[in-house]
Enzyme design. Structure first.
Site, PDB file in Angstrom:
ATOM      1  N   ASP A 173      21.599  68.406  54.118  1.00 42.74           N
ATOM      2  CA  ASP A 173      22.254  69.705  53.940  1.00 42.74           C
ATOM      3  C   ASP A 173      21.642  70.676  54.941  1.00 42.74           C
ATOM      4  OD1 ASP A 173      19.825  70.452  52.894  1.00 42.74           O
ATOM      5  OD2 ASP A 173      20.506  70.590  50.814  1.00 42.74           O
ATOM      6  N   GLY A 180      13.623  53.655  67.367  1.00 37.49           N
ATOM      7  CA  GLY A 180      14.820  53.040  66.778  1.00 37.49           C
ATOM      8  C   GLY A 180      14.574  51.838  65.892  1.00 37.49           C
ATOM      9  N   ASN A 209      19.730  60.883  55.885  1.00 38.21           N
ATOM     10  CA  ASN A 209      18.514  60.898  56.714  1.00 38.21           C
ATOM     11  C   ASN A 209      17.452  60.071  56.013  1.00 38.21           C
ATOM     12  OD1 ASN A 209      16.669  61.746  58.773  1.00 38.21           O
ATOM     13  ND2 ASN A 209      15.757  63.161  57.302  1.00 38.21           N
ATOM     14  N   GLU A 261      10.747  51.881  54.663  1.00 38.73           N
ATOM     15  CA  GLU A 261      11.929  52.548  55.231  1.00 38.73           C
ATOM     16  C   GLU A 261      12.979  51.511  55.592  1.00 38.73           C
ATOM     17  OE1 GLU A 261      11.332  55.516  58.316  1.00 38.73           O
ATOM     18  OE2 GLU A 261       9.262  55.796  57.716  1.00 38.73           O
ATOM     19  N   ASP A 295      15.066  68.897  55.227  1.00 42.12           N
ATOM     20  CA  ASP A 295      14.766  67.738  54.369  1.00 42.12           C
ATOM     21  C   ASP A 295      14.947  68.060  52.884  1.00 42.12           C
ATOM     22  OD1 ASP A 295      14.043  66.275  56.711  1.00 42.12           O
ATOM     23  OD2 ASP A 295      12.047  67.149  56.651  1.00 42.12           O
ATOM     24  N   MET A 327      15.318  63.632  65.672  1.00 41.16           N
ATOM     25  CA  MET A 327      14.345  64.703  65.525  1.00 41.16           C
ATOM     26  C   MET A 327      14.902  66.073  65.928  1.00 41.16           C
ATOM     27  SD  MET A 327      12.230  62.868  64.175  1.00 41.16           S
ATOM     28  CE  MET A 327      10.467  62.950  64.075  1.00 41.16           C
ATOM     29  N   ARG A 328      16.172  66.315  65.577  1.00 33.90           N
ATOM     30  CA  ARG A 328      16.746  67.648  65.772  1.00 33.90           C
ATOM     31  C   ARG A 328      17.417  68.100  64.499  1.00 33.90           C
ATOM     32  NH1 ARG A 328      18.881  70.852  70.778  1.00 33.90           N
ATOM     33  NH2 ARG A 328      19.347  72.233  69.031  1.00 33.90           N
ATOM     34  N   HIS A 382      13.284  59.888  55.718  1.00 33.11           N
ATOM     35  CA  HIS A 382      12.132  60.754  55.979  1.00 33.11           C
ATOM     36  C   HIS A 382      10.867  60.048  55.466  1.00 33.11           C
ATOM     37  CE1 HIS A 382      10.028  64.538  56.637  1.00 33.11           C
ATOM     38  NE2 HIS A 382       9.414  64.304  55.490  1.00 33.11           N
ATOM     39  N   GLY A 437      19.236  72.709  54.737  1.00 39.61           N
ATOM     40  CA  GLY A 437      17.798  72.950  54.662  1.00 39.61           C
ATOM     41  C   GLY A 437      17.003  71.913  55.448  1.00 39.61           C
TER      42      GLY A 437
HETATM   43  C1  GAR Z   1      10.620  57.064  61.002  1.00 36.87           C
HETATM   44  O1  GAR Z   1       9.371  56.985  60.359  1.00 36.87           O
HETATM   45  C2  GAR Z   1      11.497  58.105  60.324  1.00 36.87           C
HETATM   46  O2  GAR Z   1      11.336  58.142  58.935  1.00 36.87           O
HETATM   47  C3  GAR Z   1      10.981  59.363  60.956  1.00 36.87           C
HETATM   48  O3  GAR Z   1      10.775  59.040  62.305  1.00 36.87           O
HETATM   49  C4  GAR Z   1      10.464  57.645  62.408  1.00 36.87           C
HETATM   50  C5  GAR Z   1      11.435  57.036  63.379  1.00 36.87           C
HETATM   51  O4  GAR Z   1      11.110  55.698  63.630  1.00 36.87           O
HETATM   52  N1  GAR Z   1      11.905  60.430  60.802  1.00 36.87           N
HETATM   53  C6  GAR Z   1      11.552  61.687  60.630  1.00 36.87           C
HETATM   54  O5  GAR Z   1      10.391  62.057  60.614  1.00 36.87           O
HETATM   55  C7  GAR Z   1      12.713  62.658  60.456  1.00 36.87           C
HETATM   56  N2  GAR Z   1      12.237  63.938  60.079  1.00 36.87           N
HETATM   57  P1  GAR Z   1      12.162  54.713  64.289  1.00 36.87           P
HETATM   58  O6  GAR Z   1      12.715  55.439  65.539  1.00 36.87           O
HETATM   59  O7  GAR Z   1      11.379  53.505  64.654  1.00 36.87           O
HETATM   60  O8  GAR Z   1      13.246  54.451  63.287  1.00 36.87           O
END
Ligand code: GAR
Length: 200
Positions: free
Chosen positions: A140, A12, A106, A173, A144, A89-90, A108, A142
């Site tokens: 959407d 998080g 989202n 991010e 990502d 992650m779903r 990524h 798909g």
């Molecule tokens: C982040 O790097 C995010 O971009 C990635 O998971 C991590 C979560 O970190 N998301 C994905 O890979 C989605 N496909 P966080 O829980 O510390 O924010």
């Protein structure tokens, strides 16, 4: 005040960055809830400690579309303007996509369309790219694939492993997600084909 729901699965840190930016007045929004599909997610504890509405809604063994209906039901009373996936992650099922069309973002950890899916920092290293980064995009149906709102590039160093690269990408991010949320909540953009174009 626009209301966002943040969907998480684990640590998080992106959620925390958004919460920090809201507290500091850098992002004009209110967190309606932090919803996790993993009951053990550290993000839920953080949300509780910040006095936020933390919802544990386990997805294990639940069909994707059925889970999406459960999320819709949980969010229904909260008047949510925008859903922000932050390490969720779903896959997002059709009922949620239909109800919140172009209102789900989202983040990524790669420069899409390179390296969708999982373990993407390792994918980037193994491919040998010299730059990777992160992408905020609309969700959407798909994997990502939705229109891109914002990206930041990060150099891949010869000394990097997946963890050091992930850490450097994470800094970006935390910076771009709140800015992208502000842009989308502000509504000053149009979507031209796949292009998200900020209004002048
Ligand atoms: C982040 O790097 C995010 O971009 C990635 O998971 C991590 C979560 O970190 N998301 C994905 O890979 C989605 N496909 P966080 O829980 O510390 O924010």
């Amino acid at each position: 005040m626009k209301r966002i729901a943040i969907l998480v699965s684990g640590r998080g840190s992106n959620f925390e960055a958004i919460a920090r930016n809201i507290s500091a007045g850098r992002l004009d929004a209110e967190i309606a809830c932090v919803l996790s599909n993993q009951p053990e997610a550290a993000a839920l504890e953080t949300a509780n400690s910040l006095g936020l509405n933390a919802i544990s809604l386990p997805s294990k063994g639940v069909d994707t579309d059925v889970y999406a209906e459960q999320v819709c039901a949980a969010l229904a009373p909260l008047n949510v303007d925008l859903i922000c996936l932050a390490g969720f992650m779903r896959r997002v099922g059709k009922p949620l996509l239909d109800q919140y069309a172009m209102r789900i973002l989202n983040i990524h950890p790669s420069l899409l369309p390179s390296f969708p899916g999982l373990h993407v920092q390792l994918q980037a290293l193994e491919y040998g790219v010299k730059f990777s980064g992160c992408t905020v995009h609309f969700v959407d149906s798909g994997l990502d694939t939705g229109p891109i709102v914002s990206q930041a590039a990060v150099p891949v160093l010869d000394t990097d492993d997946a963890d050091t690269l992930a850490a450097r990408i994470l800094v970006e991010e935390h910076r771009i997600y709140s800015d992208a949320i502000a842009l989308v909540l502000g509504g000053s953009f149009r979507i031209d084909g796949r292009r998200v174009v900020a209004a002048p």
